[in-house]
Design an enzyme around this catalytic site. Structure first.
Site, PDB file in Angstrom:
ATOM      1  CE1 TYR A  67       9.822  -2.033   2.883  1.00 59.59           C
ATOM      2  CE2 TYR A  67       8.896  -3.994   3.906  1.00 59.59           C
ATOM      3  CZ  TYR A  67       9.872  -3.027   3.854  1.00 59.59           C
ATOM      4  OH  TYR A  67      10.883  -3.052   4.763  1.00 59.59           O
ATOM      5  CE  LYS A  80      15.935  12.435  -1.212  1.00 54.53           C
ATOM      6  NZ  LYS A  80      17.024  13.082  -0.426  1.00 54.53           N
ATOM      7  CG  ASP A  85      18.277  13.654   2.967  1.00 52.61           C
ATOM      8  OD1 ASP A  85      17.159  14.139   3.271  1.00 52.61           O
ATOM      9  OD2 ASP A  85      18.994  14.144   2.065  1.00 52.61           O
ATOM     10  CG  ASP A 129      12.363  -1.697   7.225  1.00 53.44           C
ATOM     11  OD1 ASP A 129      12.173  -2.345   8.267  1.00 53.44           O
ATOM     12  OD2 ASP A 129      13.219  -2.012   6.377  1.00 53.44           O
ATOM     13  CG  ASP A 136      15.737  -1.633  12.375  1.00 55.37           C
ATOM     14  OD1 ASP A 136      14.551  -1.866  12.688  1.00 55.37           O
ATOM     15  OD2 ASP A 136      16.537  -2.518  12.005  1.00 55.37           O
TER      16      ASP A 136
HETATM   17  C1  IPM Z   1      10.260  -5.030  10.069  1.00 51.60           C
HETATM   18  C2  IPM Z   1      11.072  -6.044   9.314  1.00 51.60           C
HETATM   19  C3  IPM Z   1      10.267  -6.499   8.116  1.00 51.60           C
HETATM   20  C4  IPM Z   1      10.048  -5.302   7.219  1.00 51.60           C
HETATM   21  C5  IPM Z   1      10.879  -7.685   7.330  1.00 51.60           C
HETATM   22  C6  IPM Z   1      11.139  -8.885   8.233  1.00 51.60           C
HETATM   23  C7  IPM Z   1      10.015  -8.079   6.176  1.00 51.60           C
HETATM   24  O1  IPM Z   1      12.296  -5.499   8.966  1.00 51.60           O
HETATM   25  O2  IPM Z   1       9.164  -5.401  10.548  1.00 51.60           O
HETATM   26  O3  IPM Z   1      10.703  -3.896  10.202  1.00 51.60           O
HETATM   27  O4  IPM Z   1      10.908  -4.962   6.401  1.00 51.60           O
HETATM   28  O5  IPM Z   1       8.992  -4.685   7.346  1.00 51.60           O
HETATM   29 MG    MG Z   2      12.675  -3.575   9.770  1.00 50.35          MG
END
Ligand code: IPM
Ligand code: MG
Length: 367
Positions: free
Chosen positions: A135, A190, A222, A246, A250
């Protein structure tokens, strides 16, 4: 004490408004100051993270953040896109430790896309390193390739990198968090392919020597993605780098029924923090009173607990959220047959009413 309120874009303004109402009811002794961030700040000041907003965030004791982003800004140069606001805040404030709990509320077991028995009672904590990795790694950019499969072709590149101190400090955060929970850390890497993550694995293993009471396992990313949907309850604390975190956070969020339920905290080395829902700005439903404000309300609770040292007030908010869920109130993202569909504002009303001591009348007819 001062809290910076940064609602941002899309549903950000609607959900933060509900969290602010909830904080107001608690009658705590702190000031709040609101500022623009993301696309909203770009429109007004020509930059997603204006100096004034950054200065406020730096001066405040804690930050309550909504969400940033809208597809309409996709064509802007990267430095001006709304996402740069949150990335800039993380970087400038040194918010390296991102806590993303994935908690499955008993009342929402059926909202998960997994079978109820796989997620019932789920309580995992993803700790994502937030200021390093690909990042932020330099160099990055576009250029003409001098080697690789197509010398002379246009190419783009980013740099994945982690230094020893960066890995050590996030490892300490993870082991200390695990001590207060299930005493198990899964470090996701990884290492079978990437030098950066072999180093990550080695350093985490070294730090572990200081925490003999906590179990450590290593897992490739993975496999971790697979185990999260196969047997998520086997995890306690998951620690990983910025990009894997990240993605996995999710995925973990979805196990709980809706990402609309999940708060997060991003802390610096002194526990000053930025608190935001784990979800994004959802421009498709913005301004329609459809968004679930609970992740933001729960983020406010995390803020009271972690940065403002008000654990009892945090408990009160969390109990109020449980009460409205038990009463059968649901925004569209967590709605199921037999529960009552409510909008953003009505959900906020119910949490406020519960905090004021009103009994929320159960309306559920769920079978
Ligand atoms: C998160 C989001 C951010 C990230 C984006 C909006 C930059 O997806 O906070 O997970 O990738 O960190
Ligand atoms: Mg995110």
């Amino acid at each position: 004490m001062k809290i910076a309120i940064l609602p941002g874009d899309g549903i950000g303004t609607e959900i933060v408004a509900q969290a602010v109402r909830v904080l107001d009811v608690l009658d705590l002794k702190f000031e709040t100051e609101t500022a623009l961030v993301g696309g909203a700040a770009y429109e007004a000041h020509g930059h997603p993270l204006p100096e004034s907003t950054l200065a406020l965030a730096k001066a405040a004791d804690a930050i309550l953040f909504g969400a940033v982003g809208d597809w309409k800004y996709d064509k802007l140069e990267r430095a001006l896109r709304p996402e740069q606001a949150i990335l800039g805040l993380r970087k400038h404030l040194g918010l390296f430790a991102n806590f993303r709990p994935a908690l499955c509320y008993e009342q929402l077991t059926h909202a998960s896309s997994l079978k109820p028995e796989l997620v019932s009672g789920l309580d995992i904590l993803i700790i994502r390193e937030l200021t390093g990795d690909i990042y932020f790694g330099q160099p990055r950019g576009r250029r003409t390739a001098v080697d690789g499969h197509f010398p002379g072709a246009e190419e783009a590149f980013d740099t994945m990198r982690y230094s020893r101190p960066e890995i050590e400090r996030i490892a300490h955060v993870a082991f200390q968090a695990a001590r207060k929970r299930g005493k198990k850390v899964t470090s996701v890497d990884k290492a079978n392919v990437l030098e950066t993550f072999q180093f990550w694995k080695d350093v985490v293993t070294e730090v572990h020597a200081q925490y003999p009471d906590v179990a450590l396992e290593h897992m490739y990313v993975d496999n971790a993605a697979m185990q999260l949907v196969r047997a998520p309850k086997k995890f306690d604390v998951v620690v990983t780098g910025n990009m894997f975190g990240d993605i996995l956070s999710d995925e973990a969020a979805m196990l709980t029924g809706s990402i609309g339920m999940l708060p997060s905290a991003s802390l610096d080395k002194n526990n000053k923090g930025l608190y935001e829902p784990s979800h994004g700005s959802a421009p498709d439903i913005a301004g329609r009173d459809l968004a679930n404000p609970l992740a933001t309300i729960l983020s406010a609770a995390m803020m009271l607990r972690f940065s403002l040292n008000l654990p009892e007030s945090a408990d009160r908010i969390e109990s109020a959220v449980r009460a409205v869920l038990s009463a059968g109130l649901r925004t569209a993202d967590i709605w199921s047959e037999g529960t009552k569909k409510v909008g953003t504002r009505e959900m906020g009303d119910a949490v406020v009413a519960s905090l004021r001591g009103k009994t929320i009348t159960p309306i559920t007819t769920k079978t």
